[in-house]
Design a protein around this motif. Structure first.
Motif, PDB file in Angstrom:
ATOM      1  N   GLN A  51       0.877  -1.179   0.000  1.00  0.00           N
ATOM      2  CA  GLN A  51       0.000   0.000   0.000  1.00  0.00           C
ATOM      3  C   GLN A  51       0.908   1.220   0.000  1.00  0.00           C
ATOM      4  OE1 GLN A  51      -3.780  -0.801   2.683  1.00  0.00           O
ATOM      5  NE2 GLN A  51      -2.143  -2.142   3.296  1.00  0.00           N
ATOM      6  N   GLU A 104      -6.969   0.030  -6.476  1.00  0.00           N
ATOM      7  CA  GLU A 104      -6.586  -1.350  -6.165  1.00  0.00           C
ATOM      8  C   GLU A 104      -5.684  -2.001  -7.200  1.00  0.00           C
ATOM      9  OE1 GLU A 104     -10.396  -1.611  -8.669  1.00  0.00           O
ATOM     10  OE2 GLU A 104      -9.659  -0.290  -7.097  1.00  0.00           O
ATOM     11  N   THR A 144      -1.734  -1.411  -4.057  1.00  0.00           N
ATOM     12  CA  THR A 144      -2.763  -0.380  -3.945  1.00  0.00           C
ATOM     13  C   THR A 144      -2.120   0.985  -3.715  1.00  0.00           C
ATOM     14  OG1 THR A 144      -4.566  -1.803  -3.192  1.00  0.00           O
ATOM     15  CG2 THR A 144      -4.550   0.444  -2.348  1.00  0.00           C
ATOM     16  N   GLU A 198     -10.091  -1.493  -0.686  1.00  0.00           N
ATOM     17  CA  GLU A 198      -9.102  -1.736  -1.747  1.00  0.00           C
ATOM     18  C   GLU A 198      -8.535  -3.154  -1.677  1.00  0.00           C
ATOM     19  OE1 GLU A 198      -9.211   0.346  -3.971  1.00  0.00           O
ATOM     20  OE2 GLU A 198     -10.009   2.080  -2.906  1.00  0.00           O
ATOM     21  N   HIS A 226     -10.777  -5.654  -3.344  1.00  0.00           N
ATOM     22  CA  HIS A 226     -10.657  -5.623  -4.810  1.00  0.00           C
ATOM     23  C   HIS A 226      -9.585  -6.585  -5.327  1.00  0.00           C
ATOM     24  CE1 HIS A 226     -13.424  -2.667  -6.216  1.00  0.00           C
ATOM     25  NE2 HIS A 226     -12.889  -1.646  -5.583  1.00  0.00           N
TER      26      HIS A 226
END
Length: 862
Positions: free
Chosen positions: A268, A280, A285, A311, A314
């Motif tokens: 992330q 995503e 992400t 996210e 996803h």
């Protein structure tokens, strides 16, 4: 993808399709893209790059003599196929390659396109310091959804093509480059470093990503897989606080979806100036850095937690199982939004999840009634990004919940797990979900999809109850008010549980449930019961997406508010009690605000007390400021802002001076202060005191994401006739101010404009016209929001100009919607405004009289 929403307030069910909308389909496929390789060299100071895009294509048929790729405003230097130079045509939108040898089935083509780009319009963004923001970090990041990958590399840019990918990128040696999949190599080359990332599982072009910056790298793990948080080095302490639940979420979703997290790592990356909440990209992400929480923000901000789980969800729904066409985006966005509900239920309990659902439902209902109504699945639009609205996120979430309620727990998860397992690394449409449900459970849910997915709208129920003591019969009459008497096409046909509640001596509550089929315009149902129930609950569990108007007697409403086990039913009772407006209703709501076991109901009780024009409502609200939950205190302050009396002003002013542990509570106090003062303190000296107090917030309360100072800006905007308040706001629109504060101030110019003199109105219009020339997406949205609140035809010209010039389809659409709104607002003139203000003052005088009368009536009845 999570995004910030635009609110528009057009009345009625406007059409979703704007002029220029047309049906969209995926293009014919010349073949299967098997692999995409980007080899890029970034020149960050000049916001440019050059590179080679290589695409391995397996033709689907023989005899194809040209290929058409999406490529917007790139400099195409050469094209080869299997190392042989090819002729091509390029119109800055599409690249047409004329093949020297037509395709043959089974023979791969290796297409290599050498190209460069300067200051890309979209797709790839260069972030760096400038004269106004000298401390801005140096970053480069991409954003592909919906069809923006074509702005940074040539590709077949639609979600139906899935391939493996790799990115090799040359960056300054002090920066990190992060992309999809695994890092397979890094090399130093003088002052530069080459990162080589490889994504071995197939995915669509819109999920290919690159993020470059001087990031702190915080390592975590889940079942041996790397979980990494990348943040600006100054925010290192906030990373774990904001994203630290990720490994537990991976465990939870892997179990729920029946499929272990499918990619080699999960990164992330929190980036500056991101245009959405999050995106995503496969295994990587990107998130807005505004989601990073400090200690105080974490007190009452679960938005980040919801964003992180959205996210992450996803990675299964969107990345592993890919939509074939944008018109089916609800499948992934609805499930990602519903995963927020599921995580809330897992982490915080069923009441919290139920409340989360009603907030999602309201969000959709607001768009349906105020913006437009549309089917969730439609391929008629101007740009695919228009589909990313509350119909696919929040309504999508509600539809998944209705499927769960219809199937029951075990069958629902069996269907979801079968769907993921059967369609992993494949593309899907809505029909695939329906067919999988039938395959896994034997249930045919076409009736539900026909009513909620393939057409727009929802049922609006009016529910009346009466008791026949002689026959011991409960009568419940249900009317579907969304349908006209002569037209049955808008009717819904649903099986809905109705419950009758009884309290036991040990304070336990028993609810007797009956299920009825509601399918007519108006139906009456009769239920034989041993004794009169204390309350009635329509749609027990509140699983259906709907609106409800209750027509119950006061005693039943009070009992429902106090005893119904479902928090949503208690909230419906609170809303209906507020409409009664009596002292008895006020006392019931005050009691709920003080004593309800769930903070969500206390929040709603405060909101409803604000709607009752009795002084006793104020007494009930003030007690709520002692609530330990910040969400409740915030709601109380918002309510006090609508009770525009000297007493409410004193209470709010004291809280603002003394402060509160929550940023959001302090912001609500500033807004409420301005709102109260706008009616009571029109004389200059008193108005100056209010402005001075709000100015002290602006000078002293800079902090996390500018939440508190944005509250002060909103408070100033309430003082619609004040030139001093306007002057202060105009100061805070200057470049160089923290962006969240500047954007809040730009939006506030619209609100304050409606009471200003013609000269000041021109100053506001000049400022907004100047700001409209800025290209940053969030600035453009703030300008459109401001202009949409104005009541002058001159706002229309600026909106039209912005709609014509913007590069962003979302801004264009929003500006066009706001033009319609301003056209309606223009009829509002000074005379009408004066009448509004006089009405406010009359309401207050009436409230005093009504409050005394209620007290006298209450005394005489004892």
């Amino acid at each position: 993808m999570s995004q910030f929403y635009f609110d528009t307030e057009n009345n009625g069910h406007n059409k979703f399709e704007l002029p220029g909308a047309r049906p969209h389909y995926n293009p014919d496929r010349p073949g299967q893209v098997e692999h995409i390789c980007l080899d890029l060299s970034l020149d960050i100071p000049h916001q440019s790059y050059q590179g080679v895009c290589s695409i391995r294509l397996l033709p689907i048929r023989s005899g194809i003599d040209h290929l058409t790729l999406d490529a917007v405003n790139l400099n195409i230097q050469s094209v080869t196929v299997d190392e042989i130079s090819q002729n091509f045509e390029y119109d800055r939108q599409q690249l047409v390659i004329h093949l020297s040898q037509p395709t043959q089935i089974g023979q791969h083509l290796l297409i290599a396109i050498t190209y460069s780009a300067e200051k890309p319009q979209r797709g790839l963004y260069f972030i760096q310091p400038d004269q106004h923001y000298p401390n801005k970090p140096i970053q480069v990041w991409t954003q592909g959804e919906d069809e923006d990958s074509r702005f940074w590399f040539p590709c077949f840019d639609y979600p139906g093509q899935l391939s493996t990918s790799e990115i090799r990128v040359r960056v300054p040696k002090d920066l990190i480059a992060i992309s999809n999949g695994e890092l397979i190599d890094t090399q130093k080359d003088g002052n530069q470093k080459i990162y080589h990332w490889s994504q071995q599982q197939i995915h669509p072009t819109y999920l290919m990503t690159l993020a470059v910056g001087d990031f702190a790298e915080i390592q975590d793990q889940w079942q041996g897989k790397a979980v990494i948080y990348y943040v600006d080095k100054s925010r290192k302490d906030d990373a774990k606080r904001s994203m630290g639940k990720t490994p537990r979420m991976m465990e939870f979703l892997s179990e729920k979806y029946g499929y272990a997290y499918p990619f080699p790592k999960y990164a992330q990356v929190c980036v500056d100036d991101f245009i959405f909440g999050g995106m995503e990209n496969t295994s990587t992400t990107l998130l807005t850095d505004r989601c990073l929480l400090d200690e105080r923000a974490a007190l009452d901000n679960r938005n980040t937690e919801s964003l992180v789980v959205h996210e992450l969800a996803h990675q299964w729904f969107g990345d592993l199982v890919v939509i074939k066409h944008w018109s089916h985006a609800w499948i992934k966005e609805g499930m990602a939004s519903y995963s927020e509900v599921m995580w809330t239920e897992h982490e915080y309990g069923q009441q919290e999840a139920a409340y989360y659902r009603i907030i999602e439902a309201r969000s959709y209902l607001d768009e349906d009634s105020n913006r437009y109504r549309r089917p969730m699945v439609t391929h008629v639009y101007r740009e695919a990004i228009e589909l990313y609205d509350r119909h696919i996120y929040e309504k999508g979430s509600c539809v998944y919940h209705m499927i769960r309620a219809e199937l029951g727990e075990d069958l629902f998860w069996s269907a979801i797990q079968t769907f993921v397992q059967d369609h992993a690394h494949r593309t899907v449409e809505t029909i695939d979900l329906l067919r999988t449900i039938e395959k896994a459970t034997g249930r045919n849910l076409t009736f539900l999809f026909d009513q909620y997915v393939y057409r727009g709208g929802h049922p609006d129920f009016q529910v009346a109850y009466s008791w026949d003591g002689e026959a011991n019969l409960a009568k419940v009459t249900v009317t579907q008010t969304q349908a006209s008497k002569n037209d049955s096409k808008d009717l819904f046909n649903l099986k809905i549980p109705i419950g009758f509640g009884y309290t036991q001596p040990d304070n336990q509550v028993e609810v007797k449930n009956f299920t009825v089929r509601v399918k007519e315009q108006e139906q009456s149902f009769y239920f034989p019961l041993a004794e009169k129930p204390q309350f009635v609950s329509f749609d027990v569990g509140n699983n259906f997406l709907k609106t409800v108007t209750l027509e119950y007697p006061l005693p039943e409403l009070k009992a429902q508010l106090e005893f119904d086990p479902d928090p949503i039913s208690r909230i419906y009772a609170a809303e209906t009690l507020a409409k009664k407006g009596t002292l008895e209703a006020t006392m019931a709501l005050s009691n709920a605000l003080k004593n309800d076991s769930f903070w969500g109901v206390r929040v709603e009780a405060a909101k409803q007390l604000a709607k009752i024009n009795l002084n006793q409502a104020f007494d009930g609200l003030v007690a709520g400021l002692q609530d330990p939950i910040p969400y409740v205190r915030r709601s109380v302050l918002e309510a006090l802002g609508t009770i525009k009396t000297h007493e409410s002003y004193k209470v709010v002013k004291n809280l603002l001076k003394n402060g509160d542990p929550s940023y959001y509570v302090e912001a609500a106090a500033s807004r409420a202060l301005g709102s109260i003062a706008s009616v009571n303190f029109t004389e200059k000296p008193k108005e100056e005191k209010v402005i001075k107090l709000l100015q002290s917030v602006l000078t002293e309360k800079a902090g996390w994401n500018e939440v508190v100072r944005s509250g002060a800006v909103a408070g100033l905007a309430e003082l619609k006739t004040s030139e001093a308040a306007l002057n202060l706001l105009l100061e805070y629109t200057q470049p160089g101010l923290p962006q969240p504060l500047r954007l809040a101030t730009i939006r506030a110019l619209g609100k304050i404009s409606v009471g200003q003199s013609p000269v000041n109105l021109e100053r506001i219009l000049d400022k907004l016209s100047e700001l409209a020339k800025e290209t940053f997406f969030l600035t453009q949205v703030a300008v459109v929001t401001a202009l949409g609140q104005m009541e002058t035809p001159k706002a229309i010209g600026i909106l039209r100009s912005l709609a014509d010039q913007t590069a962003d389809g979302r801004v264009r659409r929003y500006a066009e919607e706001e033009i319609t709104k301003v056209q309606k607002n223009v009829g509002t003139d000074n005379t009408l405004r004066q009448l509004r203000e006089e009405l406010d003052q009359l309401k207050q005088q009436n409230q005093e009289l009504k409050s005394r009368l209620e007290v006298l009536e209450a005394k005489s009845s004892h």
